[in-house]
Design an enzyme around this catalytic site. Sequence first.
Site, PDB file in Angstrom:
ATOM      1  N   LEU A 222      41.652 164.245  62.495  1.00 52.33           N
ATOM      2  CA  LEU A 222      43.094 164.138  62.709  1.00 52.33           C
ATOM      3  C   LEU A 222      43.406 162.717  63.167  1.00 52.33           C
ATOM      4  O   LEU A 222      43.247 162.355  64.336  1.00 52.33           O
ATOM      5  CB  LEU A 222      43.566 165.165  63.740  1.00 52.33           C
ATOM      6  CG  LEU A 222      43.287 166.635  63.417  1.00 52.33           C
ATOM      7  CD1 LEU A 222      44.015 167.541  64.399  1.00 52.33           C
ATOM      8  CD2 LEU A 222      43.682 166.980  61.996  1.00 52.33           C
ATOM      9  N   ASP A 223      43.857 161.909  62.215  1.00 48.03           N
ATOM     10  CA  ASP A 223      44.064 160.482  62.457  1.00 48.03           C
ATOM     11  C   ASP A 223      45.292 160.245  63.336  1.00 48.03           C
ATOM     12  O   ASP A 223      46.363 160.808  63.082  1.00 48.03           O
ATOM     13  CB  ASP A 223      44.233 159.769  61.112  1.00 48.03           C
ATOM     14  CG  ASP A 223      44.545 158.301  61.277  1.00 48.03           C
ATOM     15  OD1 ASP A 223      43.665 157.575  61.783  1.00 48.03           O
ATOM     16  OD2 ASP A 223      45.669 157.877  60.923  1.00 48.03           O
ATOM     17  N   ALA A 224      45.121 159.388  64.345  1.00 44.88           N
ATOM     18  CA  ALA A 224      46.234 158.951  65.206  1.00 44.88           C
ATOM     19  C   ALA A 224      47.046 160.129  65.736  1.00 44.88           C
ATOM     20  O   ALA A 224      48.257 160.032  65.935  1.00 44.88           O
ATOM     21  CB  ALA A 224      47.141 157.982  64.441  1.00 44.88           C
ATOM     22  N   ILE A 225      46.399 161.234  65.981  1.00 40.08           N
ATOM     23  CA  ILE A 225      47.090 162.472  66.334  1.00 40.08           C
ATOM     24  C   ILE A 225      47.845 162.353  67.655  1.00 40.08           C
ATOM     25  O   ILE A 225      48.871 163.038  67.862  1.00 40.08           O
ATOM     26  CB  ILE A 225      46.083 163.648  66.387  1.00 40.08           C
ATOM     27  CG1 ILE A 225      46.800 165.000  66.585  1.00 40.08           C
ATOM     28  CG2 ILE A 225      45.038 163.423  67.461  1.00 40.08           C
ATOM     29  CD1 ILE A 225      47.661 165.413  65.443  1.00 40.08           C
TER      30      ILE A 225
END
Length: 594
Positions: A248-251
Amino acid sequence: MQTVFEQLREKVILHLQTIYADIDLTKDYGTLADEILATMRLNSSNVGHITPHTNLWTEEDIVLITYGDSVIETTDDVVDSSNNPPLATLKVFLDKYCAKAINHVHILPFFPYSSDDGFSVIDYSTVNQGLGSWEHVQQITENFGLMADLVINHCSSRSAWFQQFINDQAPGNKYFYTASPDDDTSMVVRPRTSPLLRETETADGTKHVWCTFSHDQVDFDFRNPDVLIAFAEIIRLYLDKGTRIFRLDAIAFLWKKKNSPCINLEETHEAVRLFRTLIENVDPNAIIITETNIPNRQNLTYFGNANEAHGIYNFSLPPLLVNTLLTGDCTYLKSWMMSMPPAQNGTFYFNFIASHDGIGLRPAEGLLADEEIDSLVNCVQSFGGKVSWRSTEDGKQKPYEMNIALIDALQGTIEGPDQWQIERFICAHAIMFGLEGVPGLYIHSLLGTTNDYDKVVNTGQNRSINRHRWSYDKLVEELDDVHSLHHQVLTKLTQLLHIRRAQPAFHPNATQFTLQLGRKLFGYWRQSLNRQQSIFCVSNICNEVIEVNLSDINLIGTDEWIDLISQQHIVMEQGTIHLEPYQTVWISNMFDRD
């Protein structure tokens, strides 16, 4: 009594009630839950019980981090993507050089994109034609578990959704977060120095679009539940295509709220819990890892109560470990290790030292003194590294990350370059491979790739320094040359991985205890879940020969002990062993593996 599916539906409703507690929705929570469950194709016939606190990983799990085109076929220095697409070449490389050492591969965003080397996604549903196709991705999954990015905070300004926003057309016209230039955004935490708001002319007038990272990366507005449903559809597609691990990128930046830092908000945490609920009910073996490049204590909160992320990036490890090896002093690393809570069953630390990004410094805040960070930054710059900056709340500039190939970052100490580069580099990985958690190994660390200055010039981006693109033929030539740096690094690292993967005491959730061996020796003890195997991991983190007293390690005299790396038996009567500069020993008891 409720059925399992009814319990799931009720759980989804509770997630939604928390996420949208302050939002006036046009539909009730039950209707929204039904739409999401239908999008995920979850129903009463395919939902079963989920066993909490289950470890879905073992000591054999290793993740290789790579771009889809980190290794390419070339013809006269031109990329040949027609007959040999990069993903096909990557598969050849993985099968030939990695099959016995690595079992998962994180292919960094392989979708059509407009900037940030893939993290500005134009289309989430298709594979970048310059890399290959879904078929090529799925061919890789035949031998390796797939870790894929869910770039969920933002998308490309060239996406169809954003063009709909500009044209005031559904659904994209309500997909993006906007604010007024008059709003007080002084509390907003960001990793960039560019203006937060992008002025955009639309068919509905001038809008100011929120851009946490860059003006080509426009932030979604998850206050609109249609955005959530759109991502449920994307998640289901990725599961169908064989994704085992979701990054989960840059969540941390997902949810925005006025007069708040707009990071780590409760709505964001609840959204992660919802994604966890949906994903594990489609595939109970699928895993979520949160990418949260933030101070250590904030990062730990993404475990929740073992109901959010299965794994969290151990972002504090890279700066602390690099600092240890550059200073020859493990004080800070040891103090941090002693403060880290063990990951409870069902969760794990995702350990790494290098990645496609730089060595983040925010996770070192509060762990390294400011003067220590300044010294570290100066040393890395002297070794050819770059520094990326961020703005603080009072408008000052602080170093955000150091951009450098890891092998170059470890070419010497704060005193300057020396002859111990390879030994120091291998020592860093020997420390990381043995730690509690799952190791993530960047392809350019596996290959000992050095700084790519030409790419920095071509892209104008500091991070490009550690994003080299290898010609497959040139790479094979280097790896076949026993005298080359790349051959030596690949050989030594794969040997360590072979050893690591055979040790129950290196299970990601096996017991870990930090040893007190002074400033120049860094050590920890691991014990297998069944308590049959103990491993004492001791590394000389300086450029001197160190004598280690076996009594300080506290080996049990009645057991037989062996260094797994050198295969040398430890003779207790000798009382000491000596470690060469940057040498690591993994001292294991001899036990019945049956």
